[in-house]
Design a protein around this motif. Sequence first.
Motif, PDB file in Angstrom:
ATOM      1  N   GLU A   1     -16.954 -49.852  -3.042  1.00  0.00           N
ATOM      2  CA  GLU A   1     -16.134 -50.715  -2.080  1.00  0.00           C
ATOM      3  C   GLU A   1     -15.651 -51.885  -3.067  1.00  0.00           C
ATOM      4  O   GLU A   1     -14.499 -52.341  -2.989  1.00  0.00           O
ATOM      5  N   ILE A   2     -16.676 -52.277  -3.755  1.00  0.00           N
ATOM      6  CA  ILE A   2     -16.548 -53.762  -4.668  1.00  0.00           C
ATOM      7  C   ILE A   2     -15.164 -53.547  -5.622  1.00  0.00           C
ATOM      8  O   ILE A   2     -14.441 -54.334  -5.995  1.00  0.00           O
ATOM      9  N   TRP A   3     -15.410 -52.250  -6.206  1.00  0.00           N
ATOM     10  CA  TRP A   3     -14.375 -51.988  -7.302  1.00  0.00           C
ATOM     11  C   TRP A   3     -12.874 -51.908  -6.569  1.00  0.00           C
ATOM     12  O   TRP A   3     -11.886 -52.371  -7.113  1.00  0.00           O
ATOM     13  N   LYS A   4     -12.916 -51.034  -5.527  1.00  0.00           N
ATOM     14  CA  LYS A   4     -11.675 -51.006  -4.874  1.00  0.00           C
ATOM     15  C   LYS A   4     -10.973 -52.373  -4.315  1.00  0.00           C
ATOM     16  O   LYS A   4      -9.925 -52.464  -4.409  1.00  0.00           O
ATOM     17  N   GLU A   5     -11.723 -53.039  -3.887  1.00  0.00           N
ATOM     18  CA  GLU A   5     -11.323 -54.540  -3.562  1.00  0.00           C
ATOM     19  C   GLU A   5     -10.889 -55.264  -4.476  1.00  0.00           C
ATOM     20  O   GLU A   5     -10.121 -56.150  -4.595  1.00  0.00           O
ATOM     21  N   SER A   6     -11.725 -55.074  -5.422  1.00  0.00           N
ATOM     22  CA  SER A   6     -11.228 -56.017  -6.828  1.00  0.00           C
ATOM     23  C   SER A   6     -10.073 -55.746  -7.587  1.00  0.00           C
ATOM     24  O   SER A   6      -9.213 -56.425  -7.992  1.00  0.00           O
ATOM     25  N   ILE A   7      -9.532 -54.042  -7.394  1.00  0.00           N
ATOM     26  CA  ILE A   7      -8.362 -53.873  -7.764  1.00  0.00           C
ATOM     27  C   ILE A   7      -7.517 -54.197  -7.074  1.00  0.00           C
ATOM     28  O   ILE A   7      -6.363 -54.576  -7.385  1.00  0.00           O
ATOM     29  N   ALA A   8      -7.515 -54.305  -5.615  1.00  0.00           N
ATOM     30  CA  ALA A   8      -6.696 -54.517  -4.692  1.00  0.00           C
ATOM     31  C   ALA A   8      -6.217 -56.120  -5.117  1.00  0.00           C
ATOM     32  O   ALA A   8      -5.074 -56.356  -5.192  1.00  0.00           O
ATOM     33  N   LEU A   9      -7.226 -56.905  -5.066  1.00  0.00           N
ATOM     34  CA  LEU A   9      -7.179 -58.199  -5.440  1.00  0.00           C
ATOM     35  C   LEU A   9      -6.359 -58.572  -6.841  1.00  0.00           C
ATOM     36  O   LEU A   9      -5.485 -59.522  -6.842  1.00  0.00           O
ATOM     37  N   ASN A  10      -6.779 -57.647  -7.922  1.00  0.00           N
ATOM     38  CA  ASN A  10      -6.052 -57.838  -8.945  1.00  0.00           C
ATOM     39  C   ASN A  10      -4.671 -57.454  -8.925  1.00  0.00           C
ATOM     40  O   ASN A  10      -3.884 -58.080  -9.757  1.00  0.00           O
ATOM     41  N   ASP A  11      -4.184 -56.566  -8.217  1.00  0.00           N
ATOM     42  CA  ASP A  11      -2.783 -56.418  -7.933  1.00  0.00           C
ATOM     43  C   ASP A  11      -2.167 -57.468  -7.356  1.00  0.00           C
ATOM     44  O   ASP A  11      -1.033 -57.891  -8.095  1.00  0.00           O
ATOM     45  N   GLN A  12      -2.609 -58.040  -6.490  1.00  0.00           N
ATOM     46  CA  GLN A  12      -2.019 -59.173  -5.684  1.00  0.00           C
ATOM     47  C   GLN A  12      -1.802 -60.534  -6.915  1.00  0.00           C
ATOM     48  O   GLN A  12      -1.058 -61.193  -6.970  1.00  0.00           O
ATOM     49  N   LEU A  13      -3.207 -60.642  -7.639  1.00  0.00           N
ATOM     50  CA  LEU A  13      -3.175 -61.808  -8.478  1.00  0.00           C
ATOM     51  C   LEU A  13      -2.038 -61.657  -9.695  1.00  0.00           C
ATOM     52  O   LEU A  13      -1.370 -62.373 -10.202  1.00  0.00           O
ATOM     53  N   PHE A  14      -1.924 -60.230 -10.166  1.00  0.00           N
ATOM     54  CA  PHE A  14      -1.021 -59.875 -11.170  1.00  0.00           C
ATOM     55  C   PHE A  14       0.382 -60.136 -10.799  1.00  0.00           C
ATOM     56  O   PHE A  14       1.322 -60.797 -11.507  1.00  0.00           O
ATOM     57  N   ASN A  15       0.658 -59.786  -9.526  1.00  0.00           N
ATOM     58  CA  ASN A  15       2.017 -60.066  -9.020  1.00  0.00           C
ATOM     59  C   ASN A  15       2.275 -61.570  -8.750  1.00  0.00           C
ATOM     60  O   ASN A  15       3.292 -61.932  -9.051  1.00  0.00           O
ATOM     61  N   LEU A  16       1.210 -62.335  -8.536  1.00  0.00           N
ATOM     62  CA  LEU A  16       1.446 -63.808  -8.248  1.00  0.00           C
ATOM     63  C   LEU A  16       1.712 -64.466  -9.809  1.00  0.00           C
ATOM     64  O   LEU A  16       2.503 -65.165  -9.725  1.00  0.00           O
TER      65      LEU A  16
END
Length: 121
Positions: A10-25
């Motif tokens: 779960e922590i990896w999945k959440e970190s990847i989702a957050l990474n997607d958001q931060l890359f887009n930002l």
Amino acid sequence: MAQFRFMDLEIWKESIALNDQLFNLADAFTDAKSYRVAEQLRSASLSISNNIAEGSGSFSSKDFANFLNIARRSVFETANISVVAHRKNFIDDETFNQIIEDLDILSRKITNFRKAILKNN
């Protein structure tokens, strides 16, 4: 299809989702002055999921816990870069508050997972 252990975490999945958001930002930082901050934000946020993934390949829980500690430190680095970006008005208040909240939650989850794997050995 082969699947790696980290892909179920779960922590990896959440970190990847957050990474997607931060890359887009970071991609939205168009000002030349924001280029270095954008690169730092991408790098720090990517380091979170990278260390979770790398640690999951460890043969010992102690080694995995060390990588989780590094991932957690990358969460703090990402938060710091987000503060800088917010102070420079690269990130609006609402986005900043959401990023900090998401990073705080992820940090707590990484900490709890780290404690759990060390406790079980």
